[in-house]
Design a protein around this motif. Sequence first.
Motif, PDB file in Angstrom:
ATOM      1  N   TRP A   5       0.822  -1.419   0.173  1.00 46.69           N
ATOM      2  CA  TRP A   5      -0.080   0.122   0.159  1.00 46.69           C
ATOM      3  C   TRP A   5       0.787   1.122  -0.120  1.00 46.69           C
ATOM      4  O   TRP A   5       0.541   2.115  -0.676  1.00 46.69           O
ATOM      5  CB  TRP A   5      -0.891   0.103   1.309  1.00 46.69           C
ATOM      6  N   GLU A   6       2.013   1.030   0.631  1.00 43.54           N
ATOM      7  CA  GLU A   6       2.967   2.321   0.721  1.00 43.54           C
ATOM      8  C   GLU A   6       3.315   2.762  -0.754  1.00 43.54           C
ATOM      9  O   GLU A   6       3.443   3.722  -1.209  1.00 43.54           O
ATOM     10  CB  GLU A   6       4.047   2.087   1.802  1.00 43.54           C
TER      11      GLU A   6
ATOM     12  N   GLU B 172      -3.078   9.747 -15.108  1.00 40.59           N
ATOM     13  CA  GLU B 172      -3.775   8.614 -15.082  1.00 40.59           C
ATOM     14  C   GLU B 172      -3.246   7.617 -13.955  1.00 40.59           C
ATOM     15  O   GLU B 172      -4.101   7.078 -13.310  1.00 40.59           O
ATOM     16  CB  GLU B 172      -3.528   7.599 -16.508  1.00 40.59           C
ATOM     17  N   ALA B 173      -1.720   7.537 -13.610  1.00 42.88           N
ATOM     18  CA  ALA B 173      -1.413   6.762 -12.722  1.00 42.88           C
ATOM     19  C   ALA B 173      -2.115   7.324 -11.512  1.00 42.88           C
ATOM     20  O   ALA B 173      -2.503   6.404 -10.749  1.00 42.88           O
ATOM     21  CB  ALA B 173       0.091   7.164 -12.559  1.00 42.88           C
ATOM     22  N   CYS B 174      -2.121   8.598 -11.206  1.00 43.90           N
ATOM     23  CA  CYS B 174      -2.713   9.066  -9.814  1.00 43.90           C
ATOM     24  C   CYS B 174      -4.234   8.556  -9.622  1.00 43.90           C
ATOM     25  O   CYS B 174      -4.498   8.206  -8.714  1.00 43.90           O
ATOM     26  CB  CYS B 174      -2.733  10.347  -9.683  1.00 43.90           C
ATOM     27  N   ALA B 175      -4.828   8.659 -10.887  1.00 42.29           N
ATOM     28  CA  ALA B 175      -6.163   8.078 -10.956  1.00 42.29           C
ATOM     29  C   ALA B 175      -6.355   6.500 -10.548  1.00 42.29           C
ATOM     30  O   ALA B 175      -7.353   6.307  -9.838  1.00 42.29           O
ATOM     31  CB  ALA B 175      -6.781   8.516 -12.260  1.00 42.29           C
ATOM     32  N   PHE B 176      -5.733   6.013 -11.306  1.00 41.50           N
ATOM     33  CA  PHE B 176      -5.766   4.289 -10.859  1.00 41.50           C
ATOM     34  C   PHE B 176      -5.488   4.187  -9.492  1.00 41.50           C
ATOM     35  O   PHE B 176      -6.170   3.548  -8.854  1.00 41.50           O
ATOM     36  CB  PHE B 176      -4.563   3.738 -11.829  1.00 41.50           C
TER      37      PHE B 176
ATOM     38  N   PRO C  70       2.374   7.838  -5.751  1.00 46.12           N
ATOM     39  CA  PRO C  70       2.154   8.817  -6.547  1.00 46.12           C
ATOM     40  C   PRO C  70       1.121   9.952  -5.996  1.00 46.12           C
ATOM     41  O   PRO C  70       1.333  11.222  -6.374  1.00 46.12           O
ATOM     42  CB  PRO C  70       1.340   8.136  -7.741  1.00 46.12           C
ATOM     43  N   LEU C  71       0.614   9.587  -5.111  1.00 45.22           N
ATOM     44  CA  LEU C  71      -0.404  10.613  -4.533  1.00 45.22           C
ATOM     45  C   LEU C  71       0.290  11.500  -3.405  1.00 45.22           C
ATOM     46  O   LEU C  71      -0.535  12.451  -3.020  1.00 45.22           O
ATOM     47  CB  LEU C  71      -1.558   9.829  -3.656  1.00 45.22           C
ATOM     48  N   PHE C  72       1.598  11.102  -3.040  1.00 43.77           N
ATOM     49  CA  PHE C  72       2.245  12.176  -2.039  1.00 43.77           C
ATOM     50  C   PHE C  72       3.130  12.916  -2.850  1.00 43.77           C
ATOM     51  O   PHE C  72       3.890  13.600  -2.455  1.00 43.77           O
ATOM     52  CB  PHE C  72       2.813  11.242  -1.052  1.00 43.77           C
ATOM     53  N   GLY C  73       3.230  12.745  -4.085  1.00 42.77           N
ATOM     54  CA  GLY C  73       4.264  13.508  -4.964  1.00 42.77           C
ATOM     55  C   GLY C  73       3.677  14.748  -5.139  1.00 42.77           C
ATOM     56  O   GLY C  73       2.527  15.176  -4.921  1.00 42.77           O
ATOM     57  N   THR C  74       4.325  15.733  -6.078  1.00 41.79           N
ATOM     58  CA  THR C  74       3.757  17.161  -6.464  1.00 41.79           C
ATOM     59  C   THR C  74       3.920  17.203  -7.750  1.00 41.79           C
ATOM     60  O   THR C  74       4.963  17.084  -8.418  1.00 41.79           O
ATOM     61  CB  THR C  74       4.539  18.302  -5.825  1.00 41.79           C
TER      62      THR C  74
END
Length: 1740
Positions: free
Chosen positions: A1013-1014, A1037-1041, A1019-1023
Amino acid sequence: MAESELSVRSCRELWTILLGRSALRETAQIEGELDRHWDRLHQGLSYYKPPSSSSAGKVKVNKDVAQPLKDFGLRISKFLNLDEQQSVQLLQCYLQEDYRGTRDSLKVVLNDERQSQALLLKIADYYYEERMCLLRCVLLLLTYFQDERHPYRAEYSNCVNKLEKDLVSNYQSQFENLFKAEAPTWETHGNLMTERQVSRWFLQCLREQSLLLEIIFLYYAYFEMSPSDLLNFTRMFKEQGFGLRQTNRHLVDKSMDALVDRIGNLSSLILIEGMDIDFLHKCALEDCTEQHQFSSVPNVIKEMDQLLLTFGDIPHHGPVLLAWVLLRHTLRPDESSPVIRRIGNTALQLGVFKYLSTMLKGLGVSGNNCTASTAKMCIYGLLSFVITSFEEESLQGEGVETQTSHLIDAACEVLSAPSLAEVFWEMKPNMGLGMILDSAVGMFPHKIGPLLQLLTALVSNKSTVKKVYNFLDKMSFYTQVYKHKPNDIISKDDETLWRRQTPKLLYPLGTGQTNLWMPQGVLGQVIIAGEQGYMVRWDYSYSAWTLFTCEVEMLLHVVSTADVLAHCARVKPILDLIHKVISVDWTVSDCLLPLTSRIYMLLQRLTSVINPPVDVIASCVNCLSVLAARMPVKLWSSLQHTGFLPFASSPLTSMSQCISAEGMKAGNYGNLLVQIEQPRGEYAVTIAFLRLITTLVKGQLGSTQNKGLIPGVLLVLKEMLPTYHKWRYNTYGVRERIGCLILELIHAILNLSPEAEDHGSTPTLQSLCIYSLANTEAGQAVVNIMAVGVDTIDLVLAAQPSSCGSEGPGQVMIQTVKLAFSVTNNVIRLKPPSDAVSPLEQALTQHGGHGNNLIVVLAKYIYHKHDPALPRLAIQLLKRLATVAPMSVYACLGSDAAAIRDAFLTRLQSKTEDMRIKVMILEFLTVAVETQPGLIELFLNLEVKDGSEGSKEFLLGEWSCLHVVLDLIDSKQQGKYWCPPLLHRAALAFLLALWQDRRDSAISVLRTKEKFWENLSTPLFGTLIPPSDTTEPCVLEACAFVMKIIGLEIYYVVSGSLEQSLKDGLQKFSNARRYEYWSQYVKSLVCHVAESEEEGICYFSETQMLISAWRMLLILSTSHADVMHLTDDSTKMKLFMDVLDGTKAVLTTPTSVPCLRLGSMMATLLLILLKQWKSVVVAAPLSLILESVLQADQQMMEKTKAKIFSALISVLQIQGLNGGDISQLPQLLLSVCETVKEEALALIDSTRHMRQMEDTVENEDSMETDSPRGLHKDQRDGVCVLALHLAKELCRSDEDGEHWVSVMRKVPVLPSVLSAVELSLRSKQNLYFTEAALHLLLTLARTPQGAAAVAGAGVIQAICLPLLSVYEVSSNGASQSFSRKSQDSACWPGVYRLCMSLMESLLKTLRYNFIDEALDFVGVHQERILQCLNAVRTVQSLACLDEADHTVGFLLQLSSFCKEWQFHLPNLLRDVQVNLCYLCQTCTYLLHSKKMLHHYLQVKNGEALPPGPLPRAQRPPQDLTKDAAGVGEREEAEQKALLTVQCSLLKILSKTLATLQHFTPDCCQILLDQCMDLTEYRTLFVLSFTTPAFDPDVAPSFGTLLATINVALSMLSEIEKKKEPASVSITSLASSEEIQALKSLLMFTMENCFYVLISQAVRCLKDSSFLPRDKQRLKQELSSELSTLLSSLCRHLRRGSPLSPASGLPSIQSKPSASGSKASHEGQEPIIQLVQAFVRLVQR
């Protein structure tokens, strides 16, 4: 999983990396590879060592290699004569890269003698390929290390500088070893070394020789060769006979001739390059020949002389001898001229120029082929110098003509090198090859060919085109040949100079046509004179372009005579030159118009002669192809008149007509193909024709012209594609060319944009192509091309010489197969959906025996290593088939499945593999998750862990694709070259597919993986980069997935069972304020779309995906706030405002489709958040949004509009709760009312249209939908209905009604709504609309202004009569006409009830102003009203009771106007009074007898209890103690239902009594007023005191009224009692407010009942018609009954129960109490006092 990446890179992999076809593309990576493998490149073939005992020993002690592999390695070592360690390494590389089985099958293969022999031979091929790749790497470095355009030039250059020292000496010794090597035999290499293998070995030996020579040649092109080296090379090549005297020449067979020739060619080129002719030429020009390296080595020169005097027996010697002659002649012109002469003659006798042109052609086309272009540079220097140094005549030897043409051929070949044409034009004209040009000009136009051949070669870019054009435009000599001296000539005595006496036309063409005119007095030099005739060169200036026009015109004139062939030979070079000129520089075409415009006529005339000149026709069509690229429409219109292309003799109407080719003619081309090209086996015109059609298709002609192309394309699809492979061919490679061109044409058609194709009923080019590929043999032909298979392609590639570049037969074959993949993919994608399986799909998916079905062939392209696009496109097609075809790919793969899986995964794992293949493999697997369960199980490769009984735990198998996927999402890998964002995105897409398809076994393994999970959520913790600068949309798209995966996990897994690491991640997400970050980012993304809508956003689909995923997370967070840690109100507020701002941004730019799509998505989210987070809501932006939405395009905005209306309704409701004020009310009202009006009018139109359709057409299926404004459907959540509800809410908010009134004046809402309601009622359509409209009118009718407006707009006309069509009045008893449906759902009876309420409300508000309309309404609907009052006895469904309630409510209001009613409708009044009394009796009875009521509800009404959901007000609180037993629950439900019905009956009873109160005299008046007229009031109740019976024949009596009071009292006491908990009491079923309301209702009922009772009793007592006996009885009965009741009531009141309800009727129906009931307002005492007074009165 697989073996770890091998430490030793194979040569093929190295070559792929250096070519830039791998994942390693950075310069530093290339440099690293070169540094690592520098030594291998330096050693060359000697890197591969022979076997040795020390190496064998090392293999034996190596623990890392399995014993079977060691043993097999030793067999390889013997067979290939290769070092043992390298043999084992080779085996490992082979298994990693090329082995086509599984690791398990390998054990079997090694143990089985036959299979292991086959494997050994494959490894031999692999080894040979490795050796070639090693040499190719060096060749590649030498090719580009000085090419400034190459991205890796610097790295290559460094490496070449390192290699430079002894590269040549190494490679030269390897070359010698190769040509001296003894052939292997079975004695030395084992019994597998059969003749065939020896031949294979020798072929390899020749190839390696050729490559080594190529490397040496390229090396010396850049570095100088010393004289002694030249001498060594000359000796070596002489000994080897320039390749012809191989040690093993007995093994040379026919197929190897080309290689042997190539060795010879390269040998002679090396020697010429070694003499450095270029430098020699330079020295000669600058007169410093002593600087040349040969000037100081006389002894070497002597030796060379001796050596070269022995040359002359093979053609390869020619160029070497010629170059040596030049060298000797330049350096020592005085010395040894006989030697030079002798050597020179030998060179000419060997046909040196013919040899040069043949050699240069053989080396290949110089595009990206460095060897060929370097050779041309080398020969260019040689030729230039030769021609400058020696007279042309001296070079011609015997056969002047042929030598000159060979010299020109050679010159043309040389000049085709990229930059040489420019070099040529920059030189002085009398130098070098310029002299050949001069001599060709000298013969022009007598010999037109040589000059044009040279000039065509000299056109290479735009600047050279201008030079050639100008050169031909200004010709100064005109050479003519005469058999006899003409008459109009004056000549000198010696006949060397002629002068023209008269002007002369040079061509015998008609007047007015283009011609050349030679004026009088022109001088001509006689070059040759004799018996044969004269050749004269006239000094006359003209433009050769005009001359060409005349030549073409002449050909048109003589086309059907015997001279045609001679003229064709003159015109063909002209056409070839035109073709080259306009294809290089289009701008010149205007100047060439006289020529290009005649091509059409030429084509028409030449194709219709008996024996057409095919080459000239091909040249014509080639020219037209170039023109078609620039002016397709103009060319098309001219081309149609030539009859060359196939055409249709009748217009095309249907697909079947097209496919049958009915009425189509093949045109001149079709005849030419069948009669001439196919029998001869030469296809120049066909190739040109295919190019022309393709160019026309790509030219986007427009639909009408494209229709004209249909016959041509059909010819290709029907006659060429299915059969072209069976035609006769003279030249190798033409068949593949034609196949490739046909597929290019089809590919172009399938890629036409749909706009270019019109959608009529007639077939278009694209639909024709799709249909014929799907349903005719054309499709089978494409399938056959795809089925070529990877092995055939590899064989063809292996057979072609290494430097064919991109033009070899192997490359053409690959290109053809790739096109076939693409075409098939597009046909399946574009094919119109149908139930039947097309023949193409059948051919693609049928199961053949022995694994020969196409799916296996496609899957095996994964083994192809040369061109990464080939396996990629094959997988893409597999992906398409896996999606659309109803078959199991896994089943098709059969026994190869595991091996193919391993190959897929090996390529997926490889760090150097081309990224696009990996992405495609993952995309294929992603599709397979949903559509191919067997295949995905194979790839997931999960193994069951032996756990406890019954529970299954899974582990990842060794060959599971999840290993790779987990590696790819590992946060440590991100940004590394082998995991670029696109690949990361593909891996996440695959994981999402697993979650969406609920693959629990795989998910269970994944979710428990450490750090899963980490890594996933990284990607959700990147800027991210701001949206305006985004370059890699796949990151979105990666973040959406990731968001979707996390969302699905939260949604499906119970919150307690979520993995701790996921919970920690969500906590971290919240703590790191990522909710705010993403909300802000999504908002900026949405705003970016809104801002950039003019130019359109290039990555819209990715944006949409991210917004959708974020929306999903937010929606989840409303229901899973605890898990997702989104509980903070300020955060919610921020997120809500971001959503609101985003919605506002996209919906206030409502011109673009993307904005509308996003707007719709955002509006949904807004609506959900509004409903869930009733925090501080801001309406301001919403009204702005609404305004812009209302201005937008109707069709597109329908749903969005509805969502915004819903949102506004929610806001109004929330603000109502919060008591907020609405600032934008006037604007909102105005825009909503506009919408309501528009929608109502549209609804009227569409309803009328529907009714007409129903009248004309009985069959509903054939309905047309061309109504005036598109059919408006009546939907519960339609815009129209929601707009009405919103208007209602706004009117409710606008309490004083000022805004509302002003809007009504501006917008005629009410008339349009009422018209629509009237039409809807008449036609019994648009139920939801009618309901919503009535609700709006009801809301308005509550205020005096509103009621006046509604009444004034003609509400009674709209509703009164049309309402009749909503219900049927049944004659045989009421019960059938009353619905037993639940009252919550919309229905027409509901509409009737609403109309009742509306009338009640209007009458109540407007009073006397509405009495006439109210009486009209009662009059029209009297039957239904009376039936309804009766029906309560038989139907106790909530719907029926509700209608009775509404009806009595209306009658209550109307009863205030008894006099008017009596005057207008006396009979009805009487009926209503009677029915009301009976109703009173019925209600009392049902309330009194609970059991009876229960029985009725269960049995008679046929309704299963409970009857649907309870109305809001009666719903019990949720925290009831839940009885475990089902019986208890059932009982409770029944009790609740019973209570609901009782409440309804009580309400009806109370209103009935209140109404009856108006029909009975006023108590005070009748008691005090002695002279009151009693005849006004009728006696309502009969004199009887029995308990009411449930029988229509028993009249209502005083007993009924007394029973009513009794029932009310007993219900009151029941409420008061606290019964034991076991049974279900009223108090346990209702809330305290509800109980309070119920008490008030009961009190109200009793008060009214007392009132009616007293009034009626006094009426009887005062009535003289009553008998005294009856009066006495009445007094007695009432006295005793009322005394008893009074004492009970007093007892009850002492307990503190309220008497008169403050609110009138209970809040459930919020209807005020009867206005006439004075007593009910007098406080507690008066009613009791009144009753007591009455009792005293009767007791007197």
